[in-house]
Design a protein around this motif. Sequence first.
Motif, PDB file in Angstrom:
ATOM      1  N   ILE A  60       2.031  -5.919  -3.520  1.00  0.00           N
ATOM      2  CA  ILE A  60       2.108  -5.160  -4.735  1.00  0.00           C
ATOM      3  C   ILE A  60       0.554  -4.653  -5.076  1.00  0.00           C
ATOM      4  O   ILE A  60       0.291  -3.554  -5.424  1.00  0.00           O
ATOM      5  N   LEU A  61      -0.493  -5.485  -4.911  1.00  0.00           N
ATOM      6  CA  LEU A  61      -1.854  -5.513  -5.364  1.00  0.00           C
ATOM      7  C   LEU A  61      -2.439  -4.296  -4.445  1.00  0.00           C
ATOM      8  O   LEU A  61      -3.046  -3.216  -4.824  1.00  0.00           O
ATOM      9  N   ILE A  62      -2.009  -4.246  -3.058  1.00  0.00           N
ATOM     10  CA  ILE A  62      -2.335  -3.279  -2.371  1.00  0.00           C
ATOM     11  C   ILE A  62      -1.914  -1.888  -2.761  1.00  0.00           C
ATOM     12  O   ILE A  62      -2.431  -0.918  -2.633  1.00  0.00           O
ATOM     13  N   ILE A  63      -0.643  -1.985  -3.032  1.00  0.00           N
ATOM     14  CA  ILE A  63       0.035  -0.430  -3.500  1.00  0.00           C
ATOM     15  C   ILE A  63      -0.748  -0.046  -4.722  1.00  0.00           C
ATOM     16  O   ILE A  63      -0.986   1.125  -4.705  1.00  0.00           O
ATOM     17  N   LEU A  64      -0.842  -0.999  -5.721  1.00  0.00           N
ATOM     18  CA  LEU A  64      -1.473  -0.574  -6.871  1.00  0.00           C
ATOM     19  C   LEU A  64      -3.143   0.281  -6.544  1.00  0.00           C
ATOM     20  O   LEU A  64      -3.413   1.059  -7.198  1.00  0.00           O
ATOM     21  N   GLY A  65      -3.665  -0.488  -5.635  1.00  0.00           N
ATOM     22  CA  GLY A  65      -5.124  -0.284  -5.218  1.00  0.00           C
ATOM     23  C   GLY A  65      -5.049   1.077  -4.479  1.00  0.00           C
ATOM     24  O   GLY A  65      -5.929   1.789  -5.012  1.00  0.00           O
ATOM     25  N   PHE A  66      -4.091   1.276  -3.565  1.00  0.00           N
ATOM     26  CA  PHE A  66      -4.139   2.579  -3.279  1.00  0.00           C
ATOM     27  C   PHE A  66      -3.396   3.541  -4.136  1.00  0.00           C
ATOM     28  O   PHE A  66      -3.744   4.860  -3.883  1.00  0.00           O
ATOM     29  N   SER A  67      -2.863   3.394  -5.184  1.00  0.00           N
ATOM     30  CA  SER A  67      -2.278   4.123  -6.255  1.00  0.00           C
ATOM     31  C   SER A  67      -3.353   4.778  -6.976  1.00  0.00           C
ATOM     32  O   SER A  67      -3.353   5.835  -7.401  1.00  0.00           O
ATOM     33  N   PHE A  68      -4.388   3.882  -7.530  1.00  0.00           N
ATOM     34  CA  PHE A  68      -5.087   4.149  -8.577  1.00  0.00           C
ATOM     35  C   PHE A  68      -6.604   4.231  -8.268  1.00  0.00           C
ATOM     36  O   PHE A  68      -7.446   4.887  -9.103  1.00  0.00           O
ATOM     37  N   SER A 100      -2.114   7.518   2.948  1.00  0.00           N
ATOM     38  CA  SER A 100      -1.983   6.392   2.096  1.00  0.00           C
ATOM     39  C   SER A 100      -0.363   5.864   2.407  1.00  0.00           C
ATOM     40  O   SER A 100      -0.381   4.529   2.483  1.00  0.00           O
ATOM     41  N   MET A 101       0.506   6.495   2.318  1.00  0.00           N
ATOM     42  CA  MET A 101       1.705   5.997   2.694  1.00  0.00           C
ATOM     43  C   MET A 101       1.634   5.234   3.904  1.00  0.00           C
ATOM     44  O   MET A 101       2.496   4.210   4.052  1.00  0.00           O
ATOM     45  N   LEU A 102       1.231   5.729   5.203  1.00  0.00           N
ATOM     46  CA  LEU A 102       1.108   5.124   6.354  1.00  0.00           C
ATOM     47  C   LEU A 102       0.337   3.858   6.094  1.00  0.00           C
ATOM     48  O   LEU A 102       1.088   2.642   6.710  1.00  0.00           O
ATOM     49  N   LEU A 103      -0.654   3.659   5.554  1.00  0.00           N
ATOM     50  CA  LEU A 103      -1.211   2.663   5.579  1.00  0.00           C
ATOM     51  C   LEU A 103      -0.897   1.411   4.531  1.00  0.00           C
ATOM     52  O   LEU A 103      -0.792   0.226   4.940  1.00  0.00           O
ATOM     53  N   VAL A 104      -0.399   1.976   3.347  1.00  0.00           N
ATOM     54  CA  VAL A 104       0.426   0.891   2.483  1.00  0.00           C
ATOM     55  C   VAL A 104       1.705   0.333   3.177  1.00  0.00           C
ATOM     56  O   VAL A 104       2.043  -1.036   3.089  1.00  0.00           O
ATOM     57  N   LEU A 105       2.472   1.258   3.962  1.00  0.00           N
ATOM     58  CA  LEU A 105       3.559   0.800   4.671  1.00  0.00           C
ATOM     59  C   LEU A 105       3.092  -0.229   5.752  1.00  0.00           C
ATOM     60  O   LEU A 105       3.860  -1.329   6.122  1.00  0.00           O
ATOM     61  N   THR A 106       2.113   0.249   6.574  1.00  0.00           N
ATOM     62  CA  THR A 106       1.412  -0.841   7.500  1.00  0.00           C
ATOM     63  C   THR A 106       1.126  -2.364   7.003  1.00  0.00           C
ATOM     64  O   THR A 106       1.608  -3.168   7.564  1.00  0.00           O
ATOM     65  N   LEU A 107       0.524  -2.183   6.006  1.00  0.00           N
ATOM     66  CA  LEU A 107      -0.279  -3.445   5.309  1.00  0.00           C
ATOM     67  C   LEU A 107       1.170  -4.515   4.965  1.00  0.00           C
ATOM     68  O   LEU A 107       0.979  -5.525   5.101  1.00  0.00           O
ATOM     69  N   TYR A 108       1.938  -3.522   4.359  1.00  0.00           N
ATOM     70  CA  TYR A 108       3.521  -4.377   3.948  1.00  0.00           C
ATOM     71  C   TYR A 108       3.946  -4.877   5.000  1.00  0.00           C
ATOM     72  O   TYR A 108       4.289  -5.958   4.876  1.00  0.00           O
ATOM     73  N   LEU A 128      10.916   3.110  -2.290  1.00  0.00           N
ATOM     74  CA  LEU A 128      10.640   2.786  -3.534  1.00  0.00           C
ATOM     75  C   LEU A 128       9.288   2.233  -3.612  1.00  0.00           C
ATOM     76  O   LEU A 128       8.729   2.648  -4.529  1.00  0.00           O
ATOM     77  N   MET A 129       8.691   1.453  -2.771  1.00  0.00           N
ATOM     78  CA  MET A 129       7.528   1.069  -2.664  1.00  0.00           C
ATOM     79  C   MET A 129       6.418   2.207  -2.479  1.00  0.00           C
ATOM     80  O   MET A 129       5.192   1.925  -2.822  1.00  0.00           O
ATOM     81  N   LEU A 130       6.648   3.278  -2.280  1.00  0.00           N
ATOM     82  CA  LEU A 130       5.780   4.428  -1.893  1.00  0.00           C
ATOM     83  C   LEU A 130       5.674   5.265  -3.394  1.00  0.00           C
ATOM     84  O   LEU A 130       4.740   6.005  -3.570  1.00  0.00           O
ATOM     85  N   LEU A 131       6.440   5.141  -4.450  1.00  0.00           N
ATOM     86  CA  LEU A 131       6.580   5.825  -5.584  1.00  0.00           C
ATOM     87  C   LEU A 131       5.173   5.536  -6.407  1.00  0.00           C
ATOM     88  O   LEU A 131       4.847   6.904  -6.962  1.00  0.00           O
ATOM     89  N   PRO A 132       4.641   4.575  -6.576  1.00  0.00           N
ATOM     90  CA  PRO A 132       3.329   4.533  -7.261  1.00  0.00           C
ATOM     91  C   PRO A 132       2.316   5.238  -6.555  1.00  0.00           C
ATOM     92  O   PRO A 132       1.312   6.000  -7.130  1.00  0.00           O
ATOM     93  N   LEU A 133       2.166   5.839  -5.431  1.00  0.00           N
ATOM     94  CA  LEU A 133       1.191   6.312  -4.806  1.00  0.00           C
ATOM     95  C   LEU A 133       1.112   8.015  -5.229  1.00  0.00           C
ATOM     96  O   LEU A 133       0.330   8.794  -5.072  1.00  0.00           O
TER      97      LEU A 133
END
Length: 478
Positions: free
Chosen positions: A368-376, A389-397, A250-255
Amino acid sequence: MIALWKYHKIPVLFFIASCILYLWFAYNITRLQTTQLLILYIALFAFAYNIIKTSGFNFRLLVIFSILVRFLFLFAIPNLSQDFYRFIWDGQMILSGLNPYLSTPDFQMELGILTNFPNQVELHNGMGSLSASHFTNYPPINQLCFVLANLFPGKSILSSVIGLRLIIIAADIGTLYFGKKLLERLKLPSNRIFWYILNPFIIIELTGNLHFEGVMIFFLVWSLYILHSGQWKWAAVILACSISVKLIPLMLLPLFFGYFKKGGQFNNIANKFKEPAIIDELSKPKVIINNLLKLIAFYAIVGLTSILLFMPFFSMEFVTNYTKTVGLWFGNFEFNASIYYLSRAIGYAITGYNEIAIIGKILPVISILIILGFSFFKQNDSISKLISSMLLVLTLYLFLSTTVHPWYIATLVFFSVFTNYKYPLVWSLVIALSYLAYSNTENSENLWIIALEYTIVFSVFVWEVFLKKSQLNTLASN
């Protein structure tokens, strides 16, 4: 067989040695035997590395090794996790005509023993007080797996364990298949998939300890593969299935915003057929708008499919119980955390109390801010960049999480085979240190051990993500 021994003697010897250690691990080790556990774990990593390297990346041979080693665990009761008791419990609840989301095991036990509920007392005792006192948080396709496992012939706990294990092994074979095909599509060496499939961490935590991240990853790679083929509608349906096993995707959807905005799937098709005219069309605003409409439709299909999968269990009580339980798991429990433990220590120094209630709300906002940053702000216009991006976002999460059980990083290990990052592989080795928490009766963590684990992981992460890239840029400019 003679030819196999003649031409692949060394990897076969390493494989035989690995099988002996896996058998010992599966049938003789408990999580209280931490010294033996760590020695076997490190040895298995060394053997796996040598199997892959000395085999000359012989794909067929490594496939055989990957499947055979998983079946060594077939009759073993998981020894590092007790979650499987809850899996079997939920499956038996459904088979008894009950909604597993509407009552806790403790409450169900207070109502009495059901005649059509095999091993009810043993399952309740086995899952532990923490799981027994909370509502289930496992999504519907995961629940379906629990039901199927309980349909395996026999009424014992072992028969259900075998059913669960066969499902996870089948998912790993599916991941091997689609992972190989996606690597080939991305012009990457297909043998990279074995850094996931033959990784002892993956074999032990998924096949051995019956965690369903493997099934989630199967649907996820399947979705990415068909998305790369341009079949975004079916990709959305399969992605919803992944979410319905574990909520993490779910958290990867914005990417996916950047991928659809740039028309990633059409770029793939255009490059395949070498049609420059199609690529030129992608730069036109009309096409960009059309792609964004596809993105909205993609999200709508994911959402609608997910809702339909939850519908058999739906009620307002279900919504209340489920959201409450998910919130508890993500904000009220602590295990093997990194940045959170540092924040907690600072909170203790300032207030004298554990400020998890406050910190547990701040860290998700940062995530959430990290996910949005990677998304936009990151160019996710290809499957390769999207996976990175999925790898880095999930890592930081996970760095910001209050709880990081070992099996949580399985998805990182999988994503890493599509990138040049190796820190998830390092983490898959050192995360075994977290099991040292079970070396005492209080199951209390040694924070020096946790510090050692994350010092290693953070060092490799910072080197690969920041310093190495900076060094390469400096060399290029010179």
